[in-house]
Design a protein around this motif. Structure first.
Motif, short mmCIF file in Angstrom:
data_model
loop_
_atom_site.label_atom_id
_atom_site.label_comp_id
_atom_site.label_asym_id
_atom_site.label_seq_id
_atom_site.Cartn_x
_atom_site.Cartn_y
_atom_site.Cartn_z
N ASN A 60 -67.33 5.09 -55.25
CA ASN A 60 -67.26 3.82 -54.51
C ASN A 60 -65.82 3.65 -54.03
N MET A 61 -65.65 3.41 -52.73
CA MET A 61 -64.31 3.43 -52.12
C MET A 61 -63.42 2.35 -52.74
N ASP A 62 -62.23 2.78 -53.21
CA ASP A 62 -61.31 1.80 -53.81
C ASP A 62 -60.43 1.17 -52.72
N GLU A 63 -59.65 0.15 -53.12
CA GLU A 63 -58.91 -0.60 -52.11
C GLU A 63 -57.84 0.24 -51.41
N PRO A 64 -57.05 1.07 -52.13
CA PRO A 64 -56.05 1.87 -51.39
C PRO A 64 -56.68 2.78 -50.34
N THR A 65 -57.80 3.41 -50.70
CA THR A 65 -58.47 4.28 -49.72
C THR A 65 -59.01 3.45 -48.56
N ALA A 66 -59.61 2.30 -48.89
CA ALA A 66 -60.16 1.44 -47.84
C ALA A 66 -59.05 1.02 -46.87
N GLN A 274 -63.99 8.84 -50.88
CA GLN A 274 -62.63 9.34 -51.13
C GLN A 274 -61.81 9.48 -49.85
N GLY A 275 -62.47 9.31 -48.69
CA GLY A 275 -61.77 9.50 -47.41
C GLY A 275 -61.95 10.88 -46.83
#
Ligand code: SF4
Ligand code: SF4
Length: 333
Positions: A60-66, A274-275
């Motif tokens: 699940n995409m975390d905030e830094p990646t988002a 993860q991007g």
């Protein structure tokens, strides 16, 4: 993924259809973000095998990646539309600020919404009742999965209770203006319950409109039909039932070259939590990254580098090229 070993495929490999590599279009206009695999449902046909158990941080995409992904989108004017998918993308706590940031830049946003999540509030204790009002306030285009207008077919795919929850979720979207206000588009997605191609889109759309209006007073804009891909959860079910080879025969036999121009992989790029970069959500599910992208992330590219790229294909691609074709936006030809 490969279906090598099926006698029917000898000489029928998808890659052999092309004398040169399948390539993306000269310009990429859509960024599709899979921001997480967690979902309140666990549907039989789900190509990403989402479920309530898919809560692992790396899924699940975390905030830094988002933030890196949103910054990349805002820095590339070629990107006209950002398309959120999952799982249920609304379950990711970053969903709302991401949507607001992208809409604030004037770009279009699509939310691929399973409408049962809207009423999941009452069952989970977590509040998802904000979804219709939030999406409407930001003029987000909603693409809502609704596998049939008949209860039995919906619940065979999605589980008991999914039909009433879907109808109630759609009703709340319509109450927020969707399907009636020209700025609030609501498109529904149909996919077959069994191992066959979807019926003609226009005729089925007329049936959906009539039935959903007469039964529930629901309105929507378009119905998109999507072919079930022979991968992951659906593939396991086909194998279990001895239906994989007949289904592949159906897809290969219905190959339609007129679908190639519009294949979604040619006009968009798909990003995982993860991007990492993929040609489509199906390839992401199969862990087939865009060729030569290993070790690189979205933010390591420019949009023009992602245009005209070589696309990773395999025999599941017959699911996109069969009959009238299939994409995240329905038929192709
Ligand atoms: S609602 Fe969509 S994402 Fe969730 S399990 Fe069903 S098909 Fe998968
Ligand atoms: S599965 Fe469909 S969208 Fe994905 S690479 Fe194959 S043809 Fe393209």
């Amino acid at each position: 993924m490969s279906v090598v070993g099926l006698p029917i495929l000898n000489g029928s490999r998808f890659r052999a259809r092309f004398e040169t590599d399948l390539r993306a279009a000269p310009r990429i206009s859509t960024l599709q973000l899979n921001i997480g695999f967690v979902c309140n449902l666990a549907c039989r046909h789900c190509h990403v095998e989402s479920s309530p158990a898919r809560t692992a941080p790396e899924e699940n995409m975390d905030e830094p990646t988002a933030r890196r992904v949103v910054d990349w989108a805002l820095a590339h004017p070629e990107i006209e539309t950002v398309d959120f998918t999952g799982g249920s993308p609304e379950m990711n706590p970053n969903f709302r600020w991401m949507v607001e940031a992208i809409r604030g830049s004037g770009r279009g946003v699509i939310d691929r919404c399973n409408p049962t999540i809207i009423v999941h509030t009452e069952r989970s204790g977590i509040d998802y009742a904000w979804i219709p009002g939030f999406l409407a306030a930001n003029q987000v285009q909603v693409v809502a999965s609704m596998p049939c207008y008949l209860q039995d077919n919906v619940e065979r795919q999605r589980g008991r209770g999914a039909y009433d929850a879907s109808v109630e979720g759609l009703r709340r979207l319509v109450d927020a203006g969707y399907g009636r206000d020209p700025d609030l588009r609501l498109n529904l997605v149909y996919n077959p319950v069994g191992p066959h191609l979807p019926p003609p889109e226009a005729a089925l759309a007329a049936d959906y409109k009539r039935e959903l209006r007469e039964r529930f007073g629901l309105e929507f804009n378009e119905l998109w039909t999507i072919t079930n891909m022979p991968i992951k959860r659906w593939r396991h079910e086909l194998e279990r039932d001895g239906q994989l080879e007949p289904y592949m025969r159906t897809l290969i036999g219905a190959y339609n070259p007129a679908t190639i121009e519009g294949l979604m992989c040619r006009h968009q790029v798909n990003i995982d939590p993860q991007g990492r970069v993929y040609d489509c959500d199906f390839n992401q599910a199969l862990d087939m990254p865009t060729p030569a992208s290993e070790g690189r992330f979205l933010w390591d590219y420019t949009a023009s580098e992602l245009a005209d790229r070589v696309i990773a294909t395999d025999d599941h691609c017959y699911g996109c090229t069969a009959g009238a074709g299939s994409s995240c936006g329905g038929t192709l030809a």
